[in-house]
Design a protein around this motif. Structure first.
Motif, PDB file in Angstrom:
ATOM      1  N   UNK A 128       0.981  -1.182   0.081  1.00  0.00           N
ATOM      2  CA  UNK A 128       0.013   0.015  -0.167  1.00  0.00           C
ATOM      3  C   UNK A 128       0.651   1.050   0.083  1.00  0.00           C
ATOM      4  N   UNK A 129       0.728   2.063  -0.985  1.00  0.00           N
ATOM      5  CA  UNK A 129       1.248   3.358  -1.037  1.00  0.00           C
ATOM      6  C   UNK A 129       0.230   4.462  -0.402  1.00  0.00           C
ATOM      7  N   UNK A 130       0.537   4.817   0.799  1.00  0.00           N
ATOM      8  CA  UNK A 130      -0.874   5.440   1.552  1.00  0.00           C
ATOM      9  C   UNK A 130      -1.307   6.614   0.975  1.00  0.00           C
ATOM     10  N   UNK A 131      -2.415   6.687   0.456  1.00  0.00           N
ATOM     11  CA  UNK A 131      -3.162   7.588  -0.056  1.00  0.00           C
ATOM     12  C   UNK A 131      -4.513   7.367  -0.270  1.00  0.00           C
ATOM     13  N   UNK A 132      -5.728   8.334  -0.082  1.00  0.00           N
ATOM     14  CA  UNK A 132      -7.031   7.815   0.019  1.00  0.00           C
ATOM     15  C   UNK A 132      -7.562   7.170  -1.179  1.00  0.00           C
ATOM     16  N   UNK A 133      -7.291   7.204  -2.234  1.00  0.00           N
ATOM     17  CA  UNK A 133      -7.675   6.489  -3.594  1.00  0.00           C
ATOM     18  C   UNK A 133      -6.956   5.056  -3.270  1.00  0.00           C
ATOM     19  N   UNK A 134      -5.682   4.783  -3.321  1.00  0.00           N
ATOM     20  CA  UNK A 134      -5.098   3.487  -3.301  1.00  0.00           C
ATOM     21  C   UNK A 134      -5.486   2.511  -1.958  1.00  0.00           C
ATOM     22  N   UNK A 135      -5.801   3.425  -0.944  1.00  0.00           N
ATOM     23  CA  UNK A 135      -6.196   2.802   0.375  1.00  0.00           C
ATOM     24  C   UNK A 135      -7.559   2.318   0.292  1.00  0.00           C
ATOM     25  N   UNK A 136      -8.480   3.091  -0.437  1.00  0.00           N
ATOM     26  CA  UNK A 136      -9.708   2.584  -0.561  1.00  0.00           C
ATOM     27  C   UNK A 136      -9.933   1.197  -1.549  1.00  0.00           C
ATOM     28  N   UNK A 137      -8.961   1.299  -2.575  1.00  0.00           N
ATOM     29  CA  UNK A 137      -8.837   0.237  -3.533  1.00  0.00           C
ATOM     30  C   UNK A 137      -8.327  -1.267  -2.801  1.00  0.00           C
ATOM     31  N   UNK A 138      -7.202  -0.737  -1.828  1.00  0.00           N
ATOM     32  CA  UNK A 138      -6.650  -1.843  -1.092  1.00  0.00           C
ATOM     33  C   UNK A 138      -7.712  -2.590   0.025  1.00  0.00           C
ATOM     34  N   UNK A 139      -8.588  -1.523   0.630  1.00  0.00           N
ATOM     35  CA  UNK A 139      -9.664  -2.175   1.511  1.00  0.00           C
ATOM     36  C   UNK A 139     -10.455  -2.890   0.919  1.00  0.00           C
ATOM     37  N   UNK A 140     -10.960  -2.553  -0.321  1.00  0.00           N
ATOM     38  CA  UNK A 140     -11.895  -3.363  -1.068  1.00  0.00           C
ATOM     39  C   UNK A 140     -11.283  -4.777  -1.305  1.00  0.00           C
ATOM     40  N   UNK A 141     -10.188  -4.908  -1.682  1.00  0.00           N
ATOM     41  CA  UNK A 141      -9.456  -5.962  -2.170  1.00  0.00           C
ATOM     42  C   UNK A 141      -9.118  -6.740  -0.818  1.00  0.00           C
TER      43      UNK A 141
ATOM     44  N   UNK B 274       6.600   5.653   2.911  1.00  0.00           N
ATOM     45  CA  UNK B 274       6.204   6.627   3.956  1.00  0.00           C
ATOM     46  C   UNK B 274       7.479   7.838   4.101  1.00  0.00           C
ATOM     47  N   UNK B 275       6.662   8.953   4.124  1.00  0.00           N
ATOM     48  CA  UNK B 275       7.540  10.193   4.390  1.00  0.00           C
ATOM     49  C   UNK B 275       7.740  10.479   5.963  1.00  0.00           C
ATOM     50  N   UNK B 276       8.974  11.051   5.959  1.00  0.00           N
ATOM     51  CA  UNK B 276       9.133  11.199   7.518  1.00  0.00           C
ATOM     52  C   UNK B 276       8.118  12.337   8.160  1.00  0.00           C
TER      53      UNK B 276
ATOM     54  N   UNK C 275       1.691  16.195   3.684  1.00  0.00           N
ATOM     55  CA  UNK C 275       1.737  14.923   3.101  1.00  0.00           C
ATOM     56  C   UNK C 275       1.838  13.488   3.884  1.00  0.00           C
ATOM     57  N   UNK C 276       2.803  13.568   4.666  1.00  0.00           N
ATOM     58  CA  UNK C 276       3.204  12.757   5.641  1.00  0.00           C
ATOM     59  C   UNK C 276       2.034  12.458   6.667  1.00  0.00           C
ATOM     60  N   UNK C 277       1.389  13.377   7.106  1.00  0.00           N
ATOM     61  CA  UNK C 277       0.189  13.253   7.957  1.00  0.00           C
ATOM     62  C   UNK C 277      -0.853  12.639   7.180  1.00  0.00           C
ATOM     63  N   UNK C 278      -1.016  12.919   6.026  1.00  0.00           N
ATOM     64  CA  UNK C 278      -2.178  12.382   5.320  1.00  0.00           C
ATOM     65  C   UNK C 278      -1.953  10.853   4.951  1.00  0.00           C
ATOM     66  N   UNK C 279      -0.503  10.543   4.686  1.00  0.00           N
ATOM     67  CA  UNK C 279      -0.354   9.122   4.755  1.00  0.00           C
ATOM     68  C   UNK C 279      -0.658   8.487   5.933  1.00  0.00           C
TER      69      UNK C 279
ATOM     70  N   UNK D  50       7.754   0.814   5.651  1.00  0.00           N
ATOM     71  CA  UNK D  50       9.005   1.120   4.691  1.00  0.00           C
ATOM     72  C   UNK D  50       9.044   2.498   4.534  1.00  0.00           C
ATOM     73  N   UNK D  51      10.186   3.263   4.794  1.00  0.00           N
ATOM     74  CA  UNK D  51      10.256   4.585   4.671  1.00  0.00           C
ATOM     75  C   UNK D  51      10.510   4.819   3.058  1.00  0.00           C
ATOM     76  N   UNK D  52      10.313   5.873   2.581  1.00  0.00           N
ATOM     77  CA  UNK D  52      10.486   6.761   1.292  1.00  0.00           C
ATOM     78  C   UNK D  52      12.104   6.760   1.174  1.00  0.00           C
ATOM     79  N   UNK D  53      12.873   6.436  -0.005  1.00  0.00           N
ATOM     80  CA  UNK D  53      14.211   6.418  -0.345  1.00  0.00           C
ATOM     81  C   UNK D  53      14.567   7.765  -0.764  1.00  0.00           C
ATOM     82  N   UNK D  54      13.548   8.370  -1.305  1.00  0.00           N
ATOM     83  CA  UNK D  54      13.889   9.407  -2.000  1.00  0.00           C
ATOM     84  C   UNK D  54      14.546   9.404  -3.314  1.00  0.00           C
ATOM     85  N   UNK D  55      14.422   7.895  -3.738  1.00  0.00           N
ATOM     86  CA  UNK D  55      14.967   7.673  -5.060  1.00  0.00           C
ATOM     87  C   UNK D  55      14.322   6.092  -5.409  1.00  0.00           C
ATOM     88  N   UNK D  56      14.565   5.657  -6.631  1.00  0.00           N
ATOM     89  CA  UNK D  56      14.311   4.258  -6.826  1.00  0.00           C
ATOM     90  C   UNK D  56      15.403   3.229  -6.130  1.00  0.00           C
TER      91      UNK D  56
END
Length: 393
Positions: free
Chosen positions: A211-224, A243-245, A256-260, A281-287
């Motif tokens: 899950x990449x926490x955001x309202x849209x993906x979280x709703x899709x994951x909840x239904x799944x 996840x952002x610090x 944005x971190x608070x919304x996550x 899992x924290x965001x690395x700031x890169x791939x």
């Protein structure tokens, strides 16, 4: 009954763009470091190559396998063409060459399920399967059971009696009977599907949801999450990815971190998850440049399958059948009784559930959604049945 698989199987999926392939590779890598013998099964088409640079070495003991739907489709079509060669010659058909065959819709699902069955029976201790995006993945995992149901309707169990009487009935004019080859092919297909269904719904398999926490993906994951429960597939854990610090000095990043965090908390509550079932899992700031970079743990405690519980006595002489559906919401539910089955829809997912023997002699008297508030239980659908006097002695 098919023999149990030799390996545990961990399905990794999530909403599109959540970093599922990266988490799948990181999970397999951490399992290799923990001493397991994992294989990473990469799903087409988005995983045509590992989700890391080709020069990046894999962990010692970690192997990966790419699913080739085009090659499998060509091989299967050419084999079927060879078997049907006499009939095709009689019709004057021109056979296909392998080079002109391109896969049809559904070939990807068939190739992935075939590769999964082969990997689970192989020398590995753990199969980490990188699945398509989560809605498609749930339907893929439900496919063997659905196909078996269709097969039983088209060629029911009574076909065995018809096979025994075939020599006699074949001599009677006007009694059309299927060819013996159809019965044999149906038996082989049912056995293969039964093995896949047992693998997916059995104690050796579970899902890791990314899950990449955001309202849209979280709703899709909840239904799944509700769809997985509907189809009897266990959930091993959830990986909250990128996840952002929370202590960022940038106000925009801090917001944005608070919304996550809010989206993740709402998802965990709706899905009935305990804190230990969520890996952050924290965001690395890169791939990531290597499978070991994302800090993803190996599979933990394997959850036991949760079959539908038996009916319970209710008030006024009713029987209540409670179906666990963590992640479901009332607005997503639909319920229809059809003969000895119950059609349950949860959002985009549907399943025909065979009724227990006692409930087949009852009429549906109502249903209620129990959301499981205050941690009392996970969300579930309670269906009430009234015994039918005409069907009870």
């Amino acid at each position: 009954m098919a023999p149990p698989p030799a390996a545990r199987v961990l399905f990794v999926t999530g909403p599109g763009g959540a970093g599922t392939s990266t988490v799948a590779a990181a999970t397999a890598s951490s399992a290799a470091r923990a001493g397991e013998r994992p294989v990473l099964l990469l799903a087409p088409p988005r995983a045509a190559a590992p989700p890391f640079p080709a020069t990046s070495p894999l962990e010692p003991g970690l192997h990966h396998s790419r699913v080739d739907p085009a090659g499998r489709f060509r091989a299967g079509a050419l084999a079927a063409q060879r078997l049907a060669a006499p009939a095709l010659d009689a019709l004057g058909a021109v056979p296909f060459d392998g080079e002109e065959l391109t896969e049809l819709p559904g070939a990807h699902a068939a190739a992935l399920l075939s590769a999964l069955r082969a990997a689970a029976a192989g020398p590995w201790g753990l199969v980490v399967a990188d699945l398509p995006p989560v809605t498609e993945a749930v339907r893929l995992l439900a496919l063997p059971a659905q196909l078996r149901r269709y097969l039983r309707r088209l060629l029911p169990a009574e076909r065995l009696a018809a096979r025994a009487l075939r020599p006699l009935l074949g001599r009677l004019a006007g009694v059309p009977l299927p060819d013996e080859g159809l019965f044999a092919a149906a038996d082989r297909l049912d056995a293969a599907l039964a093995g896949l269904q047992e693998l997916i719904e059995g104690p050796a398999a579970a899902v890791r949801l990314v899950l990449d926490p955001a309202p849209g993906p979280a709703a899709e994951a909840r239904a799944a999450r509700a769809g997985l429960a509907l189809h009897g597939v266990a959930l091993e854990s959830v990986v909250a990815n990128r996840l952002l610090p929370a202590t960022s000095p940038d106000p925009w990043l801090a917001a944005l971190a608070e919304r996550q965090r809010e989206a993740l908390a709402a998802f965990a509550e709706a899905a009935g998850l305990a804190g230990e079932a969520v890996h952050r899992v924290p965001h690395l700031g890169r791939e990531p440049a290597h499978p070991a970079e994302p800090d993803v743990p190996p599979p933990g405690t394997w959850p036991a399958p949760r079959p539908a519980p038996p009916p319970e006595p209710g008030e006024a002489g009713l029987l209540v059948w409670r179906l666990p559906l963590p992640g479901a919401v009332r607005e997503d539910l639909e319920l229809i009784r059809r003969g000895g089955e119950l059609l349950v829809r949860v959002g985009p997912f549907r399943r025909m559930l065979p009724l227990p023997a006692a409930l087949r002699r009852c009429a549906v008297a109502g249903a209620a959604f129990e959301p499981g508030e205050d941690g009392a239980h996970r969300a579930r659908l309670a269906v009430r049945f009234a015994p039918d006097p005409a069907r009870w002695p």
